[in-house]
Design a protein around this motif. Sequence first.
Motif, short mmCIF file in Angstrom:
data_model
loop_
_atom_site.label_atom_id
_atom_site.label_comp_id
_atom_site.label_asym_id
_atom_site.label_seq_id
_atom_site.Cartn_x
_atom_site.Cartn_y
_atom_site.Cartn_z
N HIS A 71 76.61 78.98 67.09
CA HIS A 71 75.44 78.24 66.74
C HIS A 71 75.15 77.02 67.51
CE1 HIS A 71 72.68 76.82 63.42
NE2 HIS A 71 73.46 75.77 63.31
N GLY A 72 76.16 76.77 68.47
CA GLY A 72 75.72 75.64 69.27
C GLY A 72 75.94 75.78 70.71
N LYS A 73 75.48 76.90 71.12
CA LYS A 73 75.24 77.25 72.64
C LYS A 73 74.65 76.47 73.50
CE LYS A 73 75.92 82.28 71.76
NZ LYS A 73 75.29 83.54 71.86
N PHE A 74 73.81 75.63 72.97
CA PHE A 74 72.72 74.83 73.82
C PHE A 74 73.59 73.68 74.38
CE2 PHE A 74 72.61 72.19 70.13
CZ PHE A 74 72.54 70.93 70.66
N ALA A 75 74.50 73.32 73.71
CA ALA A 75 75.27 72.15 74.05
C ALA A 75 76.52 72.66 74.76
CB ALA A 75 75.57 71.35 72.64
N GLU A 76 77.01 73.59 74.82
CA GLU A 76 78.18 73.92 75.27
C GLU A 76 78.13 74.57 76.60
OE1 GLU A 76 80.21 76.87 72.78
OE2 GLU A 76 80.84 75.61 71.23
N SER A 77 76.74 75.14 76.85
CA SER A 77 76.65 75.66 78.20
C SER A 77 76.08 74.80 79.12
CB SER A 77 75.54 76.76 77.89
OG SER A 77 74.88 77.15 79.21
N PRO A 78 77.04 74.43 80.26
CA PRO A 78 76.52 73.47 81.27
C PRO A 78 75.34 73.71 81.68
CG PRO A 78 79.09 74.25 81.54
CD PRO A 78 78.14 75.19 80.42
N GLU A 79 74.74 75.12 81.95
CA GLU A 79 73.41 75.44 82.77
C GLU A 79 72.49 74.90 81.80
OE1 GLU A 79 76.65 78.02 84.12
OE2 GLU A 79 75.80 77.51 82.26
N ILE A 80 72.80 74.95 80.39
CA ILE A 80 71.46 74.56 79.45
C ILE A 80 71.33 73.31 79.21
CG2 ILE A 80 70.75 74.77 76.98
CD1 ILE A 80 70.13 77.38 78.93
N VAL A 81 72.50 72.55 79.04
CA VAL A 81 72.27 71.08 78.85
C VAL A 81 71.61 70.36 80.17
CG1 VAL A 81 73.95 70.72 77.33
CG2 VAL A 81 74.79 70.47 79.60
N GLN A 82 72.07 70.78 81.34
CA GLN A 82 71.45 70.60 82.59
C GLN A 82 70.08 70.74 82.78
OE1 GLN A 82 73.74 71.76 85.43
NE2 GLN A 82 75.79 71.07 84.76
N LEU A 83 69.59 72.01 82.26
CA LEU A 83 68.31 72.42 82.16
C LEU A 83 67.46 71.62 81.33
CD1 LEU A 83 66.38 74.77 83.18
CD2 LEU A 83 66.70 75.79 80.85
N ILE A 84 67.97 71.03 80.07
CA ILE A 84 67.35 70.15 79.48
C ILE A 84 67.33 68.85 79.94
CG2 ILE A 84 67.77 68.66 77.29
CD1 ILE A 84 69.13 71.14 76.08
N GLY A 85 68.31 68.39 80.65
CA GLY A 85 68.36 66.88 81.33
C GLY A 85 67.44 66.91 82.54
N GLN A 86 67.46 67.90 83.47
CA GLN A 86 66.99 67.76 84.74
C GLN A 86 65.48 68.50 84.75
OE1 GLN A 86 68.46 66.18 87.20
NE2 GLN A 86 70.27 65.85 85.42
N ARG A 87 65.03 69.36 83.75
CA ARG A 87 63.69 69.75 83.75
C ARG A 87 62.97 69.33 82.63
NH1 ARG A 87 61.84 72.20 88.47
NH2 ARG A 87 60.84 73.82 87.27
N LEU A 88 63.44 69.61 81.55
CA LEU A 88 62.70 69.65 80.15
C LEU A 88 62.29 68.00 79.75
CD1 LEU A 88 64.16 72.33 77.97
CD2 LEU A 88 62.21 72.41 79.23
#
Length: 424
Positions: free
Chosen positions: A337-354
């Motif tokens: 249920h918390g993959k978005f925060a646990e995945s380094p790639e996803i959190v970086q995608l949030i921070g650097q792109r979105l």
Amino acid sequence: MSSASIGKPVPSSSHGFFRRLTIALSLVATLTACGGHAKGVMQPLNIVAEPKGNAVVDMLVATSRQPSGDPATLFSGERSVQASLTDVAVSIPSSKIRASGTVQWPKKLPPNPDTDFAVVRVQPVPDVPQAREWVRKHSSGGHAMVFIHGFNNTYEDSVFRFAQIVHDSGADVTPVLFTWPSRAKVFDYNYDKESTNYSRTALENTLKALVEDKNIKDITILAHSMGTWLAMESIRQMAIRDGGLPKKIENVILASPDIDVDVFSRQWNELGKNKPNFTIFVSQDDRALALSRYISGDVQRLGQINPAEEPYKTKLEAAGITVVDLTKVKSTDRLNHGKFAESPEIVQLIGQRLVTGQTLTDSDVSLGDGITALVAGTVNTVGQVTATTVATPVDLLSGNLKLPKKKKPADVDGAFQTQNTPSQ
């Protein structure tokens, strides 16, 4: 139950139902318990200097929770008529100690800042002028990120998780946490859901204050799980009240949204013509959302859809909503249920792109194995994955899920079509 039925044997089918229910609830309690770490970590450490290699995340915390009267917890899970603001700073151990995507909870108190997340400053912010001064001092490129946590979170849970997201994402933002009154008990699901409704205006006022702040040029809303309901209801309420959303609210990111797909369709339509950029993180193996669907009339949850499946694929692409599918991404969370925060790639995608308003491309969403997406304008980038349909709570939570015959998705022919915004 009538008086005539008292004392009569309970039918075997009822025994089976209650047995399944008891097992399911026990599994929920086991899987969602946040044991294993010390409670009451909000008392700030009195240290002269941070350990070498540590990072400190400053955040402004707005809450509709009631003050607890205890400096170790600050706020309870009960509701307050008056919203509160607090300046909080969290020290995060060196990357040599911790892996990205993880929160190092102290095993005992006081925490050891060399190895643990530790609160190093707590300062009440008594009024809006002082809150604006805080924003001015912490304005970073004019980007603000507002995080709304999900179900079953204490005040300190939300503080530590947001600190982790801000740090690991590398987002150049002014961090603002909105934490609503969750009792952090699995059996208080309905209380928590009503608390999100209770908090709609408080979140709306928080967003309006940021919109009106000259130091903020754009706002990204990042909401998780039940917090996505609160986020959608607040911006919907704002759009209806003001005839549309402010341009400063540029991005809305919904992670594992615990929202009925039919309800989301209506919420989205009622935002008006000029909508923010929407990104949704979904996962068909999300057991928390599967259970939510089970107890919510077997209507699909938005965070569990298969974006490769019609009619979702066509409707979402036409609406310009980007969906990132994390079904095949591995998680240490047994509920997935918390993959978005646990995945380094996803959190970086949030921070650097979105956060910076950049449009995702096919290469952005192939950063990790199994990450696929439906990116607005590029329908064919959707990866084919098997949709999970609801079995029983016992099957869902035990991990021994046997998929029943696949159901046809709900009729969403009217979904995501621009409609006239109703008056309030």
